[in-house]
Design a protein around this motif. Structure first.
Motif, PDB file in Angstrom:
ATOM      1  N   LEU A  38     -40.129   0.350  -8.698  1.00 55.63           N
ATOM      2  CA  LEU A  38     -38.892   0.312  -7.917  1.00 55.63           C
ATOM      3  C   LEU A  38     -38.693  -1.062  -7.291  1.00 55.63           C
ATOM      4  O   LEU A  38     -39.666  -1.740  -6.921  1.00 55.63           O
ATOM      5  CB  LEU A  38     -38.939   1.366  -6.808  1.00 55.63           C
ATOM      6  CG  LEU A  38     -38.786   2.828  -7.242  1.00 55.63           C
ATOM      7  CD1 LEU A  38     -39.092   3.751  -6.060  1.00 55.63           C
ATOM      8  CD2 LEU A  38     -37.378   3.090  -7.756  1.00 55.63           C
ATOM      9  N   ILE A  39     -37.432  -1.474  -7.184  1.00 57.00           N
ATOM     10  CA  ILE A  39     -37.072  -2.736  -6.525  1.00 57.00           C
ATOM     11  C   ILE A  39     -36.951  -2.489  -5.029  1.00 57.00           C
ATOM     12  O   ILE A  39     -36.335  -1.515  -4.597  1.00 57.00           O
ATOM     13  CB  ILE A  39     -35.734  -3.277  -7.069  1.00 57.00           C
ATOM     14  CG1 ILE A  39     -35.895  -3.778  -8.508  1.00 57.00           C
ATOM     15  CG2 ILE A  39     -35.181  -4.387  -6.183  1.00 57.00           C
ATOM     16  CD1 ILE A  39     -36.679  -5.061  -8.630  1.00 57.00           C
ATOM     17  N   ASP A  40     -37.554  -3.375  -4.250  1.00 53.12           N
ATOM     18  CA  ASP A  40     -37.403  -3.307  -2.796  1.00 53.12           C
ATOM     19  C   ASP A  40     -36.038  -3.898  -2.435  1.00 53.12           C
ATOM     20  O   ASP A  40     -35.829  -5.111  -2.566  1.00 53.12           O
ATOM     21  CB  ASP A  40     -38.517  -4.109  -2.124  1.00 53.12           C
ATOM     22  CG  ASP A  40     -38.437  -4.071  -0.597  1.00 53.12           C
ATOM     23  OD1 ASP A  40     -37.461  -3.499  -0.062  1.00 53.12           O
ATOM     24  OD2 ASP A  40     -39.339  -4.633   0.061  1.00 53.12           O
ATOM     25  N   PRO A  41     -35.083  -3.089  -1.979  1.00 54.06           N
ATOM     26  CA  PRO A  41     -33.726  -3.598  -1.718  1.00 54.06           C
ATOM     27  C   PRO A  41     -33.673  -4.654  -0.621  1.00 54.06           C
ATOM     28  O   PRO A  41     -32.735  -5.457  -0.594  1.00 54.06           O
ATOM     29  CB  PRO A  41     -32.950  -2.338  -1.307  1.00 54.06           C
ATOM     30  CG  PRO A  41     -33.985  -1.366  -0.864  1.00 54.06           C
ATOM     31  CD  PRO A  41     -35.190  -1.653  -1.697  1.00 54.06           C
ATOM     32  N   THR A  42     -34.655  -4.678   0.257  1.00 58.37           N
ATOM     33  CA  THR A  42     -34.651  -5.668   1.341  1.00 58.37           C
ATOM     34  C   THR A  42     -34.947  -7.075   0.817  1.00 58.37           C
ATOM     35  O   THR A  42     -34.696  -8.052   1.515  1.00 58.37           O
ATOM     36  CB  THR A  42     -35.672  -5.300   2.429  1.00 58.37           C
ATOM     37  OG1 THR A  42     -36.999  -5.347   1.871  1.00 58.37           O
ATOM     38  CG2 THR A  42     -35.386  -3.918   2.988  1.00 58.37           C
ATOM     39  N   ARG A  43     -35.501  -7.161  -0.391  1.00 59.35           N
ATOM     40  CA  ARG A  43     -35.826  -8.476  -0.961  1.00 59.35           C
ATOM     41  C   ARG A  43     -34.713  -9.028  -1.846  1.00 59.35           C
ATOM     42  O   ARG A  43     -34.755 -10.177  -2.260  1.00 59.35           O
ATOM     43  CB  ARG A  43     -37.128  -8.392  -1.785  1.00 59.35           C
ATOM     44  CG  ARG A  43     -38.385  -8.251  -0.931  1.00 59.35           C
ATOM     45  CD  ARG A  43     -39.618  -8.290  -1.819  1.00 59.35           C
ATOM     46  NE  ARG A  43     -40.841  -8.310  -1.035  1.00 59.35           N
ATOM     47  CZ  ARG A  43     -41.420  -9.420  -0.585  1.00 59.35           C
ATOM     48  NH1 ARG A  43     -40.867 -10.590  -0.835  1.00 59.35           N
ATOM     49  NH2 ARG A  43     -42.526  -9.356   0.117  1.00 59.35           N
ATOM     50  N   VAL A  44     -33.728  -8.188  -2.166  1.00 59.54           N
ATOM     51  CA  VAL A  44     -32.643  -8.612  -3.063  1.00 59.54           C
ATOM     52  C   VAL A  44     -31.651  -9.479  -2.293  1.00 59.54           C
ATOM     53  O   VAL A  44     -31.068  -9.048  -1.310  1.00 59.54           O
ATOM     54  CB  VAL A  44     -31.923  -7.390  -3.669  1.00 59.54           C
ATOM     55  CG1 VAL A  44     -30.753  -7.851  -4.538  1.00 59.54           C
ATOM     56  CG2 VAL A  44     -32.897  -6.547  -4.486  1.00 59.54           C
ATOM     57  N   GLU A  45     -31.474 -10.711  -2.763  1.00 59.07           N
ATOM     58  CA  GLU A  45     -30.548 -11.650  -2.128  1.00 59.07           C
ATOM     59  C   GLU A  45     -29.230 -11.768  -2.890  1.00 59.07           C
ATOM     60  O   GLU A  45     -28.170 -11.943  -2.300  1.00 59.07           O
ATOM     61  CB  GLU A  45     -31.202 -13.029  -2.020  1.00 59.07           C
ATOM     62  CG  GLU A  45     -32.476 -13.032  -1.176  1.00 59.07           C
ATOM     63  CD  GLU A  45     -33.217 -14.351  -1.259  1.00 59.07           C
ATOM     64  OE1 GLU A  45     -32.675 -15.309  -1.860  1.00 59.07           O
ATOM     65  OE2 GLU A  45     -34.348 -14.432  -0.737  1.00 59.07           O
TER      66      GLU A  45
END
Length: 284
Positions: A38-45
């Protein structure tokens, strides 16, 4: 979203639960991750959807080679364009824009300069796009700390010109620009005056030519109502100089550049040229 492919520690291709693939950009978002995680949404810029038809090889190479901050910059620039009502973008230009910016930044750091032979024509034909190019150069300096040469606004403008049409082939855009320059030269020869690039008629004429070029290159017929022979005769009688100039433009487009045109286009070209002449206070 789950990771479907990792390009580097900062860029990955993720798939949503609906099957939509999205490129996600962010510092360290793929570090220590594997396909399916899963992608950590807090890291998506930044995110963007890859252009349909982009080959996996081209996408993989671009996303692996281009720094994430440059991809983020190109994404920000496209977002600005899409929010601007003056532009109607038909396809994404994030990858080609990021690719160009990456090489431009490398050249600037190494002190290498490049000349763009169509700079004058591009500035005259696409003033709004060139203004975007200048804003892009300024934003690049803000985001990266590297000042690109002012003339880099020209190729950046052409990326925007190209993105407003269905084709993703930049060679078509360069060819189109060369054709428009020749058409403006025909007007100057016919009337002894250059076209007022700031006039509304000039903007309309360039827009008409742009869609004419793309439509003809794709073999599509004009969507406008068919002009009657009576209208053509009336236009020829009312604007003889504009009609003579339009005939030369017509022949240039058909014979030298192989565009398939109808007689209706001769009518529309004549009307546009007559408006341009009227803007300059010229009489038939």
């Amino acid at each position: 979203m789950r990771i479907s492919r990792i390009f580097n520690n900062n860029v990955a291709l993720a798939t949503s639960h609906t099957g939509v693939e999205t490129v996600v950009i962010g510092r360290g978002l793929a570090f220590g991750k594997r396909k399916g995680d899963l992608i950590d949404p807090t890291r998506v810029e930044q995110t963007f959807v890859p252009e349909e038809g982009t080959s996996d090889e081209r996408l993989r190479w671009s996303l692996a080679e281009i720094p994430p901050e440059v991809l983020a910059l190109a994404t920000e620039l496209e977002q600005q364009v899409r929010a601007d009502s003056n532009f109607s973008v038909s396809h994404s230009f994030i990858i080609p824009m990021a690719d160009h910016l990456n090489f431009a930044l490398t050249r600037a750091r190494e002190g290498i300069t490049v000349d763009y032979p169509l700079a004058l024509e591009v500035s005259q034909l696409y003033p709004r796009e060139v203004e975007f190019g200048r804003r892009a150069v300024a934003l690049t300096a803000q985001r990266t700390g590297v000042q690109l040469p002012e003339h880099e606004a020209i190729p950046l403008a052409l990326h925007l010109v190209n993105s407003q049409f269905a084709t993703a082939d930049m060679s078509q855009t360069y060819r189109m620009t060369e054709i428009f320059s020749k058409i403006f030269d025909l007007f100057k020869t016919a009337y002894g005056r250059e076209i007022d690039q700031d006039s509304m008629s000039a903007a309309r004429f360039v827009t008409h030519l742009r869609y004419l070029f793309v439509r003809s290159s794709e073999g599509r017929k004009p969507s406008e109502d068919t002009a009657s022979p009576v209208l053509l005769d009336a236009v020829r009688t009312s604007y003889p100089k504009a009609f003579a100039c339009a005939q030369k433009v017509y022949l240039l487009l058909e014979m030298q550049f192989g565009l398939a045109l109808s007689e209706d286009e001769l009518t529309y070209l004549t009307i546009h040229l007559a408006r341009l002449a009227k803007d300059l206070g010229l009489v038939e």
